[in-house]
Motif scaffolding. Structure first.
Motif, short mmCIF file in Angstrom:
data_model
loop_
_atom_site.label_atom_id
_atom_site.label_comp_id
_atom_site.label_asym_id
_atom_site.label_seq_id
_atom_site.Cartn_x
_atom_site.Cartn_y
_atom_site.Cartn_z
N LEU A 167 0.82 -1.21 0.00
CA LEU A 167 0.00 0.00 0.00
C LEU A 167 0.86 1.26 0.00
O LEU A 167 0.64 2.18 -0.80
CB LEU A 167 -0.92 -0.01 1.22
CG LEU A 167 -1.78 1.26 1.43
CD1 LEU A 167 -2.75 1.46 0.26
CD2 LEU A 167 -2.54 1.19 2.75
N LEU A 168 1.88 1.31 0.86
CA LEU A 168 2.72 2.50 0.96
C LEU A 168 3.55 2.70 -0.30
O LEU A 168 3.75 3.83 -0.75
CB LEU A 168 3.64 2.40 2.19
CG LEU A 168 2.93 2.36 3.55
CD1 LEU A 168 3.94 2.28 4.68
CD2 LEU A 168 2.02 3.57 3.73
N SER A 169 4.03 1.61 -0.87
CA SER A 169 4.80 1.71 -2.11
C SER A 169 3.94 2.29 -3.23
O SER A 169 4.38 3.16 -3.99
CB SER A 169 5.33 0.34 -2.51
OG SER A 169 6.02 0.41 -3.75
N TYR A 170 2.71 1.84 -3.32
CA TYR A 170 1.79 2.35 -4.36
C TYR A 170 1.48 3.82 -4.13
O TYR A 170 1.51 4.63 -5.07
CB TYR A 170 0.50 1.51 -4.34
CG TYR A 170 -0.58 2.09 -5.22
CD1 TYR A 170 -0.55 1.91 -6.61
CD2 TYR A 170 -1.64 2.82 -4.66
CE1 TYR A 170 -1.54 2.45 -7.41
CE2 TYR A 170 -2.64 3.36 -5.46
CZ TYR A 170 -2.58 3.16 -6.84
OH TYR A 170 -3.57 3.70 -7.64
N LEU A 171 1.20 4.21 -2.86
CA LEU A 171 0.85 5.60 -2.56
C LEU A 171 2.00 6.54 -2.87
O LEU A 171 1.79 7.64 -3.42
CB LEU A 171 0.43 5.73 -1.10
CG LEU A 171 -0.86 5.00 -0.68
CD1 LEU A 171 -1.12 5.18 0.81
CD2 LEU A 171 -2.06 5.50 -1.48
N GLU A 172 3.23 6.15 -2.53
CA GLU A 172 4.36 7.04 -2.77
C GLU A 172 4.70 7.13 -4.25
O GLU A 172 5.19 8.16 -4.71
CB GLU A 172 5.57 6.59 -1.94
CG GLU A 172 5.37 6.83 -0.45
CD GLU A 172 6.65 6.74 0.36
OE1 GLU A 172 7.56 5.98 -0.06
OE2 GLU A 172 6.76 7.43 1.39
N ARG A 173 4.43 6.07 -5.02
CA ARG A 173 4.60 6.17 -6.48
C ARG A 173 3.62 7.18 -7.04
O ARG A 173 3.96 7.97 -7.93
CB ARG A 173 4.41 4.80 -7.14
CG ARG A 173 5.59 3.87 -7.03
CD ARG A 173 5.53 2.78 -8.09
NE ARG A 173 4.27 2.04 -8.06
CZ ARG A 173 4.06 0.96 -7.31
NH1 ARG A 173 5.03 0.50 -6.53
NH2 ARG A 173 2.89 0.34 -7.33
N GLN A 174 2.39 7.18 -6.53
CA GLN A 174 1.38 8.13 -6.98
C GLN A 174 1.80 9.56 -6.65
O GLN A 174 1.70 10.46 -7.49
CB GLN A 174 0.03 7.84 -6.31
CG GLN A 174 -0.66 6.58 -6.83
CD GLN A 174 -1.16 6.77 -8.25
OE1 GLN A 174 -0.57 6.25 -9.19
NE2 GLN A 174 -2.24 7.52 -8.41
N LEU A 175 2.28 9.77 -5.43
CA LEU A 175 2.71 11.11 -5.03
C LEU A 175 3.90 11.57 -5.87
O LEU A 175 3.95 12.73 -6.31
CB LEU A 175 3.10 11.12 -3.55
CG LEU A 175 1.95 11.03 -2.53
CD1 LEU A 175 2.52 10.93 -1.11
CD2 LEU A 175 1.03 12.23 -2.64
N GLY A 176 4.85 10.69 -6.09
CA GLY A 176 6.04 11.05 -6.85
C GLY A 176 5.73 11.44 -8.28
O GLY A 176 6.32 12.37 -8.83
N SER A 177 4.77 10.74 -8.89
CA SER A 177 4.44 11.03 -10.29
C SER A 177 3.65 12.33 -10.44
O SER A 177 3.64 12.93 -11.50
CB SER A 177 3.63 9.87 -10.87
OG SER A 177 2.38 9.74 -10.20
#
Length: 606
Positions: A167-177
């Motif tokens: 979950l955290l990996s997915y959320l931070e990818r979203q924020l980074g993009s």
């Protein structure tokens, strides 16, 4: 760490021990929580009837425990990573006693402001049974604002089995993009705080409305305001301790990162408030000083603003005050030498002295310019008024000065002087001055005294009033308050009601012009400007006297001098000399006294 944060009043020793025991729990890597931790939290909540919150880092360690009152827990500001493209690395789990697990506005605001990995609320019954859990998380950006999503309610087993790492990996990818350069710059969001004292000339609501304009002019985004009624300020916090808790909750709910108070705070009050809220605290004085610092462009203006800021900040360095300043020898002064605080104080005092020396030189330079203007005997007119009343717009209309004129508070600070032509062919000098404001800081009045001397030495003051403002009378009173501080309240004043183009009621316009020594105009459209110029001519005429001079032909150069320095009304060449009817100021009358004829002769001549 085993410190318990929050409301600890009335807690039994055994309960405090159970709360401290929560620090001993450890969460397996990648798991949201353990059944043992959640059960222990629910048990304490059932016994207390209060909310319990724990903060957990990604290593599974509990880094903070907090307890609230019967309604809510004030979520403390836990330290974590701060980045627009990353989460903080901390998650929060807290209880909701005898209510649903739905996340509150404060929960959501805290989730966004701290960029928590996860915010979980656990509904607990009166007997300490866990009923359901709702989670919230940061889902990305929408119009450069953080968006959140919630899931649930979930049973405890489903919450524990969430794959936290995925979950955290997915959320931070979203924020980074989605992160852009503008998102990396944290915008200051301000919550305004006002206190309604019985002696206030302005209502607290109106004063806060103006404070909001000041905050927006300084670049902050105002997200809310709050008012407390008090008879006098609290010596330590300015506001009451109960109001501190209320403001803290509101600040978290509105996601404000800056508190601005509508009155000047003492250094101790400011330090105590910063400690209580963990945020930057500004008062009205500091806010106005910041705006002045942004608006000052000339060397003189920058020096005056820096002087005001240094005088404001000097007592706010903290420490033991006068104790640290006794370095001249004697008991209590011997030891290792100057502390860093005293070195900072000494440097500020030295800089203040240097700036005061430079301002004195500039003041003398300005005095020379003023004496040169007075030598040509042109009347001096100064524009005064509340900030944003339209002084610069009026100067531009009358003289094509081209100075900055914006619909903002304190758009211009540096004085500008231009030549103005009046209907009777007389010329005068018109000077734009810095705008005044309600609760204008004393530091600014003192620092800008050299500039404001243009007001003191003016022959006529044009008091520009924003007639469209609902509190124009209170603004006018604030201007006269500053004029009294400058010792200029006895000057000849012509009131100019500006912005009548914004007033639809003709009766209101007519009522304004009925006031003595006043005229109504629109500096934007030019409406009423001719009447203003005529009123200026009449006001200046009252400061002069008509005289009949007889100038010998061998002194005919005086006639040319009179054309340059006074208002010549009539010239008659006769055998005895040149008879000149002229308007003279008291100073000029003394200069040409030897040529003056009897005033009765003036009447015969006319």
């Amino acid at each position: 760490m085993s410190e318990i944060c929050g409301d600890l009043d009335g807690l039994k020793k055994i309960i405090k021990q159970e709360l401290e025991g929560l620090y001993l729990f450890s969460i397996p890597y990648g798991q949201t929580a353990t059944e043992e931790l959640l059960t222990a939290m629910a048990k304490i909540t059932g016994a207390l009837g209060r909310e319990i919150a724990v903060y957990i880092n990604r290593r599974g360690q509990i880094i903070q425990v907090a307890v609230g009152d019967t309604r809510t827990v004030t979520l403390p500001l836990a330290e974590g990573r701060r980045s627009a493209s990353r989460l903080s690395g901390i998650r929060c789990i807290h209880t909701h006693p005898q209510t649903s697990s739905q996340l509150s506005n404060v929960d959501i605001a805290t989730l966004k402001s701290l960029r928590l990995d996860l915010m979980a609320a656990m509904s607990v019954s009166s007997d300490g049974t866990i009923e359901e859990i709702t989670i919230g998380f940061v889902a990305g950006f929408s119009n450069e604002e953080l968006e959140t999503q919630t899931a649930g309610p979930l049973p405890m087993s489903e919450f524990i089995n969430i794959d936290l790492n995925y979950l955290l990996s997915y959320l931070e990818r979203q924020l980074g993009s989605q992160t852009t350069t503008s998102l990396l710059m944290e915008k200051e969001t301000a919550l305004l705080v006002g206190v309604d004292f019985p002696h206030n000339a302005w209502s607290a609501e109106d004063s806060l409305a103006e404070l909001a304009q000041l905050a927006e002019t300084a670049g902050a985004s105002v997200v809310g305001s709050i008012i407390q009624k008090r008879n006098h300020p609290d010596p330590s916090l300015f506001i009451g301790s109960g109001k501190v808790d209320e403001i803290r909750l509101l600040q978290q709910e509105l996601n404000a990162n800056l508190l601005i108070f509508d009155d000047e705070l003492s250094p101790a009050q400011q330090r105590n408030l910063e400690k209580a809220f963990g945020l930057k605290i500004l008062d009205r004085t500091a806010l106005i000083l910041d705006i002045f610092a942004q608006r000052a462009h000339s060397h003189e203006g920058k020096l005056q603003v820096e002087l005001a800021q240094l005088r404001y900040n000097l007592p706010r360095l903290g420490g033991q005050g006068l104790v640290l300043s006794r370095l001249g020898g004697g008991i209590g002064t011997r030891g290792p030498g100057e502390t860093k605080l005293e070195v900072d104080r000494r440097r500020i005092r030295t800089r203040i002295h240097d700036i005061e020396t430079q301002i004195t030189m500039l003041r003398n330079h300005r005095k020379l310019h003023r004496e040169r203007r007075q030598a040509v005997n042109l009347p001096n007119i100064a524009l005064v008024g509340y900030t944003n009343a339209g002084k610069s717009t009026l100067l531009n209309y009358l003289t094509s000065a081209g100075v900055l004129a914006e619909d903002k508070l304190f758009a211009t600070l540096d004085p500008t002087t231009r030549l103005i032509h009046l209907p009777n062919r007389q010329e005068a000098l018109l000077t734009d001055t810095v705008g005044f404001i309600h609760k204008l800081p004393h530091q600014l009045i003192a620092a800008f005294r050299a500039t404001l001397e243009e007001v003191i030495h003016a022959d006529l003051l044009l008091h520009v009033v924003d007639a469209s403002h609902p509190r124009y009378q209170e603004q006018s009173d604030a201007v006269f308050h500053v004029l009294r501080e400058l010792g200029a309240e006895s000057k000849s004043i012509l009131t100019v009601f500006n912005k009548i183009d914004r007033i639809d009621n003709e009766f209101v316009k007519e009522r304004l012009t009925r006031q003595e020594s006043s005229t109504a105009i629109s500096a934007l459209t030019g409406d009423g400007i001719d009447n203003l110029l005529e009123a200026i001519s009449n006001a200046l005429r009252k400061k002069t006297v008509d005289e009949l001079l007889r100038i010998p032909y061998d002194c005919s150069s005086i006639l040319s001098e009179l054309y340059d320095t006074a208002t010549v009304k009539n010239v008659d060449y006769q055998d005895e000399g040149i008879y000149v009817t002229v308007s003279l100021s008291p100073d000029q009358k003394g200069r040409y006294k030897m040529y003056c004829l009897d005033t009765n002769a003036l009447g015969d001549e006319e």
